[in-house]
Design a protein around this motif. Structure first.
Motif, PDB file in Angstrom:
ATOM      1  N   GLU A   1       1.949  12.299  16.045  1.00 55.28           N
ATOM      2  CA  GLU A   1       2.770  12.608  14.873  1.00 55.28           C
ATOM      3  C   GLU A   1       4.196  12.949  15.272  1.00 55.28           C
ATOM      4  N   LYS A   2       4.356  13.638  16.395  1.00 55.27           N
ATOM      5  CA  LYS A   2       5.697  13.979  16.869  1.00 55.27           C
ATOM      6  C   LYS A   2       6.460  12.743  17.337  1.00 55.27           C
ATOM      7  N   ALA A   3       5.750  11.763  17.890  1.00 55.08           N
ATOM      8  CA  ALA A   3       6.398  10.552  18.395  1.00 55.08           C
ATOM      9  C   ALA A   3       6.706   9.550  17.286  1.00 55.08           C
ATOM     10  N   ALA A   4       5.968   9.594  16.188  1.00 59.96           N
ATOM     11  CA  ALA A   4       6.107   8.598  15.122  1.00 59.96           C
ATOM     12  C   ALA A   4       7.341   8.843  14.263  1.00 59.96           C
ATOM     13  N   LEU A   5       7.837   7.757  13.724  1.00 57.57           N
ATOM     14  CA  LEU A   5       8.942   7.842  12.776  1.00 57.57           C
ATOM     15  C   LEU A   5       8.473   8.521  11.489  1.00 57.57           C
ATOM     16  N   HIS A   6       9.402   9.094  10.767  1.00 58.71           N
ATOM     17  CA  HIS A   6       9.138   9.658   9.434  1.00 58.71           C
ATOM     18  C   HIS A   6       8.608   8.518   8.546  1.00 58.71           C
ATOM     19  N   PRO A   7       7.789   8.805   7.536  1.00 55.86           N
ATOM     20  CA  PRO A   7       7.257   7.738   6.679  1.00 55.86           C
ATOM     21  C   PRO A   7       8.320   6.819   6.072  1.00 55.86           C
ATOM     22  N   ALA A   8       9.428   7.356   5.603  1.00 50.92           N
ATOM     23  CA  ALA A   8      10.477   6.504   5.018  1.00 50.92           C
ATOM     24  C   ALA A   8      11.113   5.620   6.085  1.00 50.92           C
ATOM     25  N   GLU A   9      11.337   6.166   7.261  1.00 45.85           N
ATOM     26  CA  GLU A   9      11.881   5.367   8.365  1.00 45.85           C
ATOM     27  C   GLU A   9      10.889   4.276   8.768  1.00 45.85           C
ATOM     28  N   SER A  10       9.619   4.622   8.754  1.00 47.62           N
ATOM     29  CA  SER A  10       8.583   3.647   9.105  1.00 47.62           C
ATOM     30  C   SER A  10       8.541   2.511   8.092  1.00 47.62           C
TER      31      SER A  10
ATOM     32  N   ALA B   1       0.837  -1.207   0.000  1.00 48.42           N
ATOM     33  CA  ALA B   1       0.000   0.000   0.000  1.00 48.42           C
ATOM     34  C   ALA B   1       0.867   1.251   0.000  1.00 48.42           C
ATOM     35  N   ILE B   2       1.963   1.203   0.755  1.00 50.70           N
ATOM     36  CA  ILE B   2       2.890   2.343   0.795  1.00 50.70           C
ATOM     37  C   ILE B   2       3.508   2.548  -0.585  1.00 50.70           C
TER      38      ILE B   2
ATOM     39  N   ARG C   1       2.365   1.703  -3.485  1.00 52.99           N
ATOM     40  CA  ARG C   1       1.399   2.167  -4.482  1.00 52.99           C
ATOM     41  C   ARG C   1       1.196   3.679  -4.379  1.00 52.99           C
ATOM     42  N   GLY C   2       1.647   4.273  -3.279  1.00 53.62           N
ATOM     43  CA  GLY C   2       1.699   5.719  -3.168  1.00 53.62           C
ATOM     44  C   GLY C   2       0.496   6.421  -2.579  1.00 53.62           C
ATOM     45  N   HIS C   3      -0.548   5.714  -2.231  1.00 54.73           N
ATOM     46  CA  HIS C   3      -1.717   6.388  -1.675  1.00 54.73           C
ATOM     47  C   HIS C   3      -1.819   6.254  -0.158  1.00 54.73           C
ATOM     48  N   ALA C   4      -0.956   5.458   0.426  1.00 57.76           N
ATOM     49  CA  ALA C   4      -0.992   5.258   1.875  1.00 57.76           C
ATOM     50  C   ALA C   4       0.304   5.749   2.503  1.00 57.76           C
ATOM     51  N   THR C   5       0.157   6.448   3.604  1.00 55.65           N
ATOM     52  CA  THR C   5       1.298   6.865   4.410  1.00 55.65           C
ATOM     53  C   THR C   5       1.151   6.183   5.751  1.00 55.65           C
ATOM     54  N   VAL C   6       2.166   5.417   6.125  1.00 56.97           N
ATOM     55  CA  VAL C   6       2.139   4.695   7.390  1.00 56.97           C
ATOM     56  C   VAL C   6       3.317   5.174   8.222  1.00 56.97           C
ATOM     57  N   ARG C   7       3.020   5.549   9.456  1.00 64.19           N
ATOM     58  CA  ARG C   7       4.073   5.979  10.382  1.00 64.19           C
ATOM     59  C   ARG C   7       3.994   5.100  11.614  1.00 64.19           C
ATOM     60  N   VAL C   8       5.153   4.660  12.076  1.00 62.07           N
ATOM     61  CA  VAL C   8       5.239   3.728  13.197  1.00 62.07           C
ATOM     62  C   VAL C   8       5.787   4.439  14.431  1.00 62.07           C
TER      63      VAL C   8
END
Length: 130
Positions: free
Chosen positions: A110-119, A44-45, A47-54
């Protein structure tokens, strides 16, 4: 399946989520199924329409943020709505005073989550561990 179709149509709805590492590590079935779920998230990430942050276990500073919510927002903030699942059913929250509290909570996450690429890399490493 109906919810999934929104993400898979020709012009998918952009989707952003923040998930704690604990939710990604729970083995609901077996390792093969857990790995398939992680690979589906990565797909999903990609495909470009989903942003997931961990939010990894090691992160601090988001006490009180252990609730499940879906914040649905758009171009008109006054129409934003929070969905909360509870034992008595789904609650739809749209009062401005309550939304302000949930926006503040979302900002904290959002402040606690990793950046999308890191996630993405984090989820990829987890999939290799299984």
């Amino acid at each position: 399946m109906r919810r999934r179709s929104v993400l898979e149509r020709q012009t998918p709805v952009p989707y952003e989520t923040i998930v704690h590492e604990a939710a990604l590590r729970i083995l609901v079935s077996d390792r093969r199924a857990a790995r398939a779920q992680l690979l589906e998230i990565l797909g999903a990430i990609e495909r470009g329409h989903a942003t997931v942050r961990v939010i990894p276990f090691a992160r601090e500073g988001f006490a009180g943020a252990g609730i499940e919510m879906m914040y649905v927002g758009g171009p008109l903030p006054r129409l934003d709505t929070v969905l909360r699942d509870a034992p008595h059913g789904t609650a739809f929250i749209d009062a401005e005073s309550q939304l302000a509290r949930f926006r503040a909570l979302l900002n904290k996450l959002e402040k606690a989550a990793l950046h999308p690429a890191e996630s993405r890399n984090f989820i990829h490493r987890m999939s290799k561990e299984l």
